[in-house]
Write an enzyme that holds these catalytic residues in place. Structure first.
Site, PDB file in Angstrom:
ATOM      1  N   PRO A   1      10.666  22.318  26.620  1.00 32.62           N
ATOM      2  CA  PRO A   1      10.528  23.761  26.775  1.00 32.62           C
ATOM      3  C   PRO A   1       9.190  24.078  27.166  1.00 32.62           C
ATOM      4  O   PRO A   1       8.387  24.737  26.627  1.00 32.62           O
ATOM      5  CB  PRO A   1      11.011  24.216  25.435  1.00 32.62           C
ATOM      6  CG  PRO A   1      10.502  23.240  24.402  1.00 32.62           C
ATOM      7  CD  PRO A   1      10.854  21.921  25.243  1.00 32.62           C
ATOM      8  N   CYS A   2       8.694  23.827  28.534  1.00 37.62           N
ATOM      9  CA  CYS A   2       7.404  24.115  28.938  1.00 37.62           C
ATOM     10  C   CYS A   2       7.160  25.698  29.201  1.00 37.62           C
ATOM     11  O   CYS A   2       6.210  26.307  29.474  1.00 37.62           O
ATOM     12  CB  CYS A   2       7.142  23.262  30.298  1.00 37.62           C
ATOM     13  SG  CYS A   2       8.205  23.572  31.588  1.00 37.62           S
ATOM     14  N   HIS A   3       8.501  26.267  29.015  1.00 33.50           N
ATOM     15  CA  HIS A   3       8.349  27.827  29.372  1.00 33.50           C
ATOM     16  C   HIS A   3       7.683  28.426  28.177  1.00 33.50           C
ATOM     17  O   HIS A   3       7.483  29.641  28.281  1.00 33.50           O
ATOM     18  CB  HIS A   3       9.859  28.270  29.452  1.00 33.50           C
ATOM     19  CG  HIS A   3      10.798  27.999  28.421  1.00 33.50           C
ATOM     20  ND1 HIS A   3      11.687  26.869  28.461  1.00 33.50           N
ATOM     21  CD2 HIS A   3      11.094  28.768  27.476  1.00 33.50           C
ATOM     22  CE1 HIS A   3      12.238  26.952  27.288  1.00 33.50           C
ATOM     23  NE2 HIS A   3      12.106  28.049  26.774  1.00 33.50           N
TER      24      HIS A   3
END
Length: 349
Positions: free
Chosen positions: A314-316
């Site tokens: 989850p780089c978001h």
């Protein structure tokens, strides 16, 4: 990015595809609402209003535009093609001829164009690659070249050998020297995604409208010393099930096996991404501190940008130190949608 009337109107005039699914435009003078990319002539700014959901536009009494069809998900796989893809997944040796397509009330030329657009190959080429992929896995399981060829639907041994070498770069007898990165198209509420998988797990999950998707796919395959080939993979079922649960707000932690390819430092960075709790937001400095050095903010940001397994890694969930959303490969609007989804789930728990 804060969306105001001016930004959304300009995006509509420019028919900017990055805003697909972000907002819809209602035209007061006609009573219809459109996508940002609608090709119809744009009215004056004072004659439009914007909505952040189809339901909101319809509740205000607007009708869907007949030109851009805002009720349909752009790029979604047609149902008839989805059925055939499921059949091929269940039976990779299956052959669907042009005559069979006609019996299904499908125009072969239309199917051909769809596969060329979305896979870069015709439907017949796609099926052939699918069969070659299945054959290679049979070879790796110990089947003979003869059995693998004919069990996978090839009528000619020489044709099978030529096709195998063209796709994998080696003869069937040298199959131990080559691997496949299976690729599958997956539909999500935020648009089409393409997943890649090797034996160890999922190695790629990218949005289909990324301009560098072909290069990314080739790069990931190279890092795994594999060739990109459409095909079935046990990890795809696991991934799709979890993605559906995630978007439904019923899953907060993925368990599908992953096989990210990168340097040792990049892998450490991606591991810290997976440690960010669902629904929370970290800054790059927080992430760097987790790695033991707050001064490596730029290196961490670069590594995040090279994450090729969106959502699951989850780089978001990483934002700028000023609280603003920073760049995201799938588009900042998707980053906002993912964060909003997680926040709404956390708020309801």
């Amino acid at each position: 990015m804060l969306l105001n009337h001016e930004i959304m109107y300009r995006a509509s005039v420019e028919k900017n595809p990055e805003f697909e699914g972000v907002f819809w435009m209602g035209v007061k003078t006609t009573g219809i609402f459109c996508r940002p990319t609608c090709t119809a002539r744009k009215p004056k700014s004072e004659n439009v209003e914007f909505f952040f959901s189809v339901a909101e536009a319809m509740e205000k009494g607007y009708r869907p535009c007949k030109i851009c069809r805002p009720l349909e998900n752009p790029g979604t796989m047609p149902e008839a093609i989805a059925v055939m893809m499921n059949e091929l997944t269940g039976n990779p040796d299956l052959k669907i001829t042009d005559e069979e397509l006609k019996k299904r009330n499908l125009e072969p030329a239309t199917v051909r164009r769809w596969f060329l657009k979305h896979y870069g190959m015709t439907f017949q080429q796609f099926q052939r690659s699918f069969r070659l992929n299945a054959a290679m896995k049979k070879l790796q399981q110990g089947n003979s070249v003869f059995d693998a060829a004919y069990d996978s639907g090839f009528e000619s041994l020489s044709g099978f050998q030529d096709g195998f070498k063209k796709v994998f770069g080696v003869a069937p007898s040298q199959r131990s020297q080559q691997k496949a990165m299976d690729v599958k198209r997956i539909e999500t509420p935020l648009g089409t995604m393409y997943a890649g998988a090797v034996e160890q797990g999922i190695c790629m999950l990218e949005f289909g409208d990324r301009s560098n998707l072909p290069e990314t796919c080739a790069r990931v395959a190279l890092l795994h010393d594999a060739r990109v080939v459409p095909g079935a993979n046990v990890h795809f079922d696991h991934l799709e099930t979890e993605l559906q649960s995630y978007f439904a707000g019923a899953l907060t932690s993925f368990t599908v096996p992953l096989a990210p390819a990168g340097t040792d430092f990049q892998k450490r960075v991606w591991q810290t991404l997976q440690q960010i709790p669902y629904g929370e937001r970290w800054t790059y400095r927080q992430q760097a501190a987790k790695l033991g050095n707050e001064r490596k903010v730029r290196a961490v940001a670069n590594a995040n940008g090279l994450n090729r397994i969106s959502i699951v890694i989850p780089c978001h969930r990483v934002i700028g130190s000023d609280g603003k959303l920073t760049g995201y490969g799938g588009g900042v609007w998707r980053k906002q949608k993912l964060l909003d989804l997680e926040r709404s789930v956390i708020g309801g728990l």
